[in-house]
Design a protein around this motif. Structure first.
Motif, PDB file in Angstrom:
ATOM      1  N   LEU A  55      72.724  -1.678  12.495  1.00 15.80           N
ATOM      2  CA  LEU A  55      72.354  -3.052  11.572  1.00 15.80           C
ATOM      3  C   LEU A  55      71.249  -2.926  10.614  1.00 15.80           C
ATOM      4  O   LEU A  55      70.033  -2.110  10.557  1.00 15.80           O
ATOM      5  CB  LEU A  55      71.282  -3.268  13.055  1.00 15.80           C
ATOM      6  N   ASP A  56      72.343  -2.792   9.289  1.00 15.38           N
ATOM      7  CA  ASP A  56      71.483  -2.209   8.057  1.00 15.38           C
ATOM      8  C   ASP A  56      71.001  -3.616   7.448  1.00 15.38           C
ATOM      9  O   ASP A  56      71.142  -4.740   6.633  1.00 15.38           O
ATOM     10  CB  ASP A  56      72.558  -1.598   6.837  1.00 15.38           C
ATOM     11  N   TYR A  57      69.656  -3.374   7.634  1.00 10.10           N
ATOM     12  CA  TYR A  57      68.426  -4.131   7.686  1.00 10.10           C
ATOM     13  C   TYR A  57      67.871  -4.329   6.630  1.00 10.10           C
ATOM     14  O   TYR A  57      67.327  -2.395   6.261  1.00 10.10           O
ATOM     15  CB  TYR A  57      67.994  -4.963   8.126  1.00 10.10           C
ATOM     16  N   ALA A  59      65.393  -2.693   3.865  1.00 12.81           N
ATOM     17  CA  ALA A  59      63.629  -2.237   4.005  1.00 12.81           C
ATOM     18  C   ALA A  59      62.540  -2.833   4.003  1.00 12.81           C
ATOM     19  O   ALA A  59      61.205  -3.246   4.716  1.00 12.81           O
ATOM     20  CB  ALA A  59      63.428  -1.072   3.230  1.00 12.81           C
ATOM     21  N   LYS A  60      62.672  -4.382   3.051  1.00 14.92           N
ATOM     22  CA  LYS A  60      61.631  -5.374   3.291  1.00 14.92           C
ATOM     23  C   LYS A  60      61.235  -5.625   4.108  1.00 14.92           C
ATOM     24  O   LYS A  60      60.093  -5.727   5.137  1.00 14.92           O
ATOM     25  CB  LYS A  60      61.634  -5.382   1.714  1.00 14.92           C
ATOM     26  N   GLY A  61      62.397  -6.332   4.516  1.00 16.36           N
ATOM     27  CA  GLY A  61      61.834  -7.001   5.873  1.00 16.36           C
ATOM     28  C   GLY A  61      61.804  -6.254   7.037  1.00 16.36           C
ATOM     29  O   GLY A  61      60.846  -6.636   7.844  1.00 16.36           O
ATOM     30  N   ILE A  62      62.230  -4.964   7.463  1.00 22.06           N
ATOM     31  CA  ILE A  62      61.691  -4.032   8.065  1.00 22.06           C
ATOM     32  C   ILE A  62      60.073  -3.968   7.880  1.00 22.06           C
ATOM     33  O   ILE A  62      58.775  -3.693   8.827  1.00 22.06           O
ATOM     34  CB  ILE A  62      62.145  -2.348   8.333  1.00 22.06           C
ATOM     35  N   LEU A  63      59.686  -3.580   6.570  1.00 22.74           N
ATOM     36  CA  LEU A  63      57.954  -3.247   6.569  1.00 22.74           C
ATOM     37  C   LEU A  63      57.510  -5.204   7.263  1.00 22.74           C
ATOM     38  O   LEU A  63      56.522  -4.838   7.881  1.00 22.74           O
ATOM     39  CB  LEU A  63      58.240  -3.260   5.158  1.00 22.74           C
ATOM     40  N   GLN A  64      57.665  -6.281   6.309  1.00 24.49           N
ATOM     41  CA  GLN A  64      57.574  -7.286   7.099  1.00 24.49           C
ATOM     42  C   GLN A  64      56.817  -7.634   8.657  1.00 24.49           C
ATOM     43  O   GLN A  64      55.967  -7.784   8.321  1.00 24.49           O
ATOM     44  CB  GLN A  64      58.029  -7.919   6.018  1.00 24.49           C
ATOM     45  N   ARG A  65      57.591  -7.281   9.258  1.00 29.50           N
ATOM     46  CA  ARG A  65      58.595  -7.169  10.388  1.00 29.50           C
ATOM     47  C   ARG A  65      56.895  -5.917  11.062  1.00 29.50           C
ATOM     48  O   ARG A  65      56.180  -6.272  12.050  1.00 29.50           O
ATOM     49  CB  ARG A  65      59.556  -6.925  10.866  1.00 29.50           C
ATOM     50  N   LEU A  66      57.055  -4.742  10.198  1.00 33.49           N
ATOM     51  CA  LEU A  66      55.870  -3.956  11.602  1.00 33.49           C
ATOM     52  C   LEU A  66      54.256  -4.147  10.588  1.00 33.49           C
ATOM     53  O   LEU A  66      53.964  -4.025  11.610  1.00 33.49           O
ATOM     54  CB  LEU A  66      56.152  -2.291  10.596  1.00 33.49           C
ATOM     55  N   HIS A  67      54.226  -5.030   9.452  1.00 33.00           N
ATOM     56  CA  HIS A  67      52.925  -5.761   9.416  1.00 33.00           C
ATOM     57  C   HIS A  67      52.461  -6.472   9.933  1.00 33.00           C
ATOM     58  O   HIS A  67      51.367  -6.167  10.605  1.00 33.00           O
ATOM     59  CB  HIS A  67      52.944  -5.797   7.966  1.00 33.00           C
ATOM     60  N   LYS A  68      53.411  -7.498  10.795  1.00 28.14           N
ATOM     61  CA  LYS A  68      53.691  -8.563  11.515  1.00 28.14           C
ATOM     62  C   LYS A  68      52.790  -7.979  13.258  1.00 28.14           C
ATOM     63  O   LYS A  68      52.130  -8.746  13.337  1.00 28.14           O
ATOM     64  CB  LYS A  68      54.584  -9.498  11.706  1.00 28.14           C
ATOM     65  N   MET A  69      53.895  -6.743  13.421  1.00 25.94           N
ATOM     66  CA  MET A  69      52.886  -6.629  14.356  1.00 25.94           C
ATOM     67  C   MET A  69      52.218  -5.369  14.765  1.00 25.94           C
ATOM     68  O   MET A  69      51.533  -4.751  15.245  1.00 25.94           O
ATOM     69  CB  MET A  69      54.601  -5.997  14.923  1.00 25.94           C
ATOM     70  N   LYS A  70      51.186  -5.485  13.306  1.00 27.28           N
ATOM     71  CA  LYS A  70      50.367  -4.154  12.900  1.00 27.28           C
ATOM     72  C   LYS A  70      50.734  -2.602  13.340  1.00 27.28           C
ATOM     73  O   LYS A  70      50.069  -1.942  13.834  1.00 27.28           O
ATOM     74  CB  LYS A  70      49.288  -4.997  14.014  1.00 27.28           C
ATOM     75  N   LEU A 103      75.980  -6.040   8.030  1.00 28.14           N
ATOM     76  CA  LEU A 103      75.100  -5.437   6.379  1.00 28.14           C
ATOM     77  C   LEU A 103      74.040  -7.101   6.657  1.00 28.14           C
ATOM     78  O   LEU A 103      74.148  -8.214   6.857  1.00 28.14           O
ATOM     79  CB  LEU A 103      76.452  -6.385   5.547  1.00 28.14           C
ATOM     80  N   CYS A 104      72.981  -7.154   6.702  1.00 29.02           N
ATOM     81  CA  CYS A 104      72.087  -7.512   7.165  1.00 29.02           C
ATOM     82  C   CYS A 104      71.860  -8.871   5.921  1.00 29.02           C
ATOM     83  O   CYS A 104      71.164  -8.090   5.318  1.00 29.02           O
ATOM     84  CB  CYS A 104      71.201  -7.581   8.229  1.00 29.02           C
ATOM     85  N   GLU A 105      71.054 -10.169   6.339  1.00 26.12           N
ATOM     86  CA  GLU A 105      70.868 -10.403   5.012  1.00 26.12           C
ATOM     87  C   GLU A 105      69.477 -10.709   5.123  1.00 26.12           C
ATOM     88  O   GLU A 105      68.449 -10.321   6.266  1.00 26.12           O
ATOM     89  CB  GLU A 105      71.105 -12.004   5.129  1.00 26.12           C
ATOM     90  N   GLU A 106      68.334 -11.129   4.011  1.00 25.54           N
ATOM     91  CA  GLU A 106      66.731 -11.241   3.680  1.00 25.54           C
ATOM     92  C   GLU A 106      66.936 -11.815   5.320  1.00 25.54           C
ATOM     93  O   GLU A 106      66.833 -13.258   4.568  1.00 25.54           O
ATOM     94  CB  GLU A 106      66.596 -10.943   2.217  1.00 25.54           C
ATOM     95  N   ASN A 107      65.572 -11.409   6.031  1.00 25.16           N
ATOM     96  CA  ASN A 107      65.335 -12.454   6.878  1.00 25.16           C
ATOM     97  C   ASN A 107      66.404 -12.839   7.746  1.00 25.16           C
ATOM     98  O   ASN A 107      65.504 -13.925   8.910  1.00 25.16           O
ATOM     99  CB  ASN A 107      64.597 -13.683   5.963  1.00 25.16           C
ATOM    100  N   LEU A 172      82.119 -12.440   2.475  1.00 28.86           N
ATOM    101  CA  LEU A 172      80.926 -12.199   2.311  1.00 28.86           C
ATOM    102  C   LEU A 172      80.036 -13.066   1.236  1.00 28.86           C
ATOM    103  O   LEU A 172      80.421 -13.965   0.843  1.00 28.86           O
ATOM    104  CB  LEU A 172      80.676 -10.745   1.087  1.00 28.86           C
ATOM    105  N   SER A 173      78.099 -13.987   2.297  1.00 30.77           N
ATOM    106  CA  SER A 173      77.891 -14.785   2.233  1.00 30.77           C
ATOM    107  C   SER A 173      76.870 -14.101   1.375  1.00 30.77           C
ATOM    108  O   SER A 173      77.153 -12.951   0.657  1.00 30.77           O
ATOM    109  CB  SER A 173      77.095 -14.975   3.703  1.00 30.77           C
ATOM    110  N   LYS A 174      76.720 -15.333   0.103  1.00 24.83           N
ATOM    111  CA  LYS A 174      75.918 -15.152  -0.317  1.00 24.83           C
ATOM    112  C   LYS A 174      74.538 -13.757  -0.194  1.00 24.83           C
ATOM    113  O   LYS A 174      74.026 -13.458  -0.716  1.00 24.83           O
ATOM    114  CB  LYS A 174      75.223 -16.106  -1.234  1.00 24.83           C
ATOM    115  N   GLY A 175      73.557 -14.255   0.452  1.00 25.24           N
ATOM    116  CA  GLY A 175      72.995 -12.926   1.361  1.00 25.24           C
ATOM    117  C   GLY A 175      73.515 -11.829   0.959  1.00 25.24           C
ATOM    118  O   GLY A 175      72.447 -11.054   1.116  1.00 25.24           O
ATOM    119  N   GLU A 176      74.773 -11.585   1.953  1.00 25.74           N
ATOM    120  CA  GLU A 176      74.753 -10.375   1.575  1.00 25.74           C
ATOM    121  C   GLU A 176      75.176  -9.187   0.599  1.00 25.74           C
ATOM    122  O   GLU A 176      75.447  -7.964   0.088  1.00 25.74           O
ATOM    123  CB  GLU A 176      76.653  -9.941   2.304  1.00 25.74           C
TER     124      GLU A 176
END
Length: 278
Positions: A55-57, A59-70, A103-107, A172-176
């Motif tokens: 699941l190629d997500y 990095a920005k999204g991963i950082l946001q989730r980590l921050h949300k989970m403290k 290929l995961c899209e942002e958010n 491919l979608s616009k997000g991809e």
């Protein structure tokens, strides 16, 4: 008993890998942790049990989730090392350990990602290889699959047509597409081509090597390989003359011979058997 933080990430990864290698399941999806791929032995075991889906997500999204989970620290991160550096290191590791990339899209939502996984597995299961452009796709013989290696060695189809995927070419979608904008040519080509190829025909790890050999600074005199120049307004020019022969043909012919040689090697037992029979 020592605390985990006193033993360090290496100990955790080793113990986590040992636990993973005890897992035995059939007709199941095993959801791995982010640190599982850091254990080579465990990943080889998992790869032997079925397909590995990455699941190629972003990095920005991963950082946001980590921050949300403290969460401000993850396995493999030493004191003082930025999270971004660890995620970059993990990305390199993940790139070596998958059969199918999602290929995961942002958010993008978990539900949408799950649907992509289901579709990817369905495409793999129903894959009929390649058919001729002169052949009626509704008459494809599903019992005889034409592989990538076979069409590379054949060239044209027996009826004189060109080979194309039997199933619909993926869209491919616009997000991809947006995920492909800020990466290099080789990485962009890999993500597009692996969507068109069955990993059983040409595995992404091997395709990556072929792309690195074909498109590099020693072969091309521009680091972008095929740069796009802005002329004026909405007019742009794609430069295809930076290869070794200064010709547009370098776009395909720096990669194709490597795929062709690989197909020959994979068919050597069959070729040798045919010679001995003659």
């Amino acid at each position: 008993m020592l605390k985990l933080k006193e033993k360090g990430s290496k100990y955790f990864i080793e113990e986590e890998g040992k636990a993973l290698m005890t897992v035995k399941a059939e007709n199941s999806i095993i959801s791995l942790t982010g640190s599982n791929p850091l254990n080579d032995q465990a990943m080889r075991y998992i790869a032997s049990t079925g397909y590995v889906i990455f699941l190629d997500y972003p990095a920005k999204g991963i950082l946001q989730r980590l921050h949300k989970m403290k969460i401000d620290r993850i396995v493999g991160q030493e004191i003082g090392t930025p999270l971004t550096d660890i995620l970059d290191h993990r990305q390199i590791t993940y790139e070596q350990a998958y059969d199918i990339r999602i290929l995961c899209e942002e958010n993008e939502s978990p539900e949408s990602v799950s649907e992509k996984v289901i579709v990817a597995l369905k495409v793999l299961e129903e894959d009929q290889g390649y058919v001729s452009t002169r052949q009626d796709k509704n008459s494809v013989n599903t019992q005889e699959r034409t592989s990538l290696g076979e069409i590379l060695l054949q060239g044209l189809a027996p009826d004189g047509g060109l080979y194309v995927p039997a199933l619909q070419i993926p869209i491919l979608s616009k997000g991809e597409w947006s995920r492909l904008v800020n990466i290099g040519y080789r990485d962009r080509a890999l993500r597009i081509m692996e969507r068109l190829m069955n990993p059983c025909d040409l595995h992404p790890s091997k395709l990556r090597i072929f792309l690195e050999r074909a498109y590099n600074s020693e072969t091309f005199d521009n680091e972008k390989i095929f740069p796009v120049r802005h002329l004026q307004d909405n007019q742009f020019l794609l430069e295809l003359f930076h290869g070794p022969t200064a010709s547009f043909k370098d776009a395909a012919l720096q990669l194709m011979p490597q795929m062709f040689v690989d197909a020959l090697r994979n068919n050597e037992p069959l070729n040798n058997s045919s010679r001995s029979e003659k």
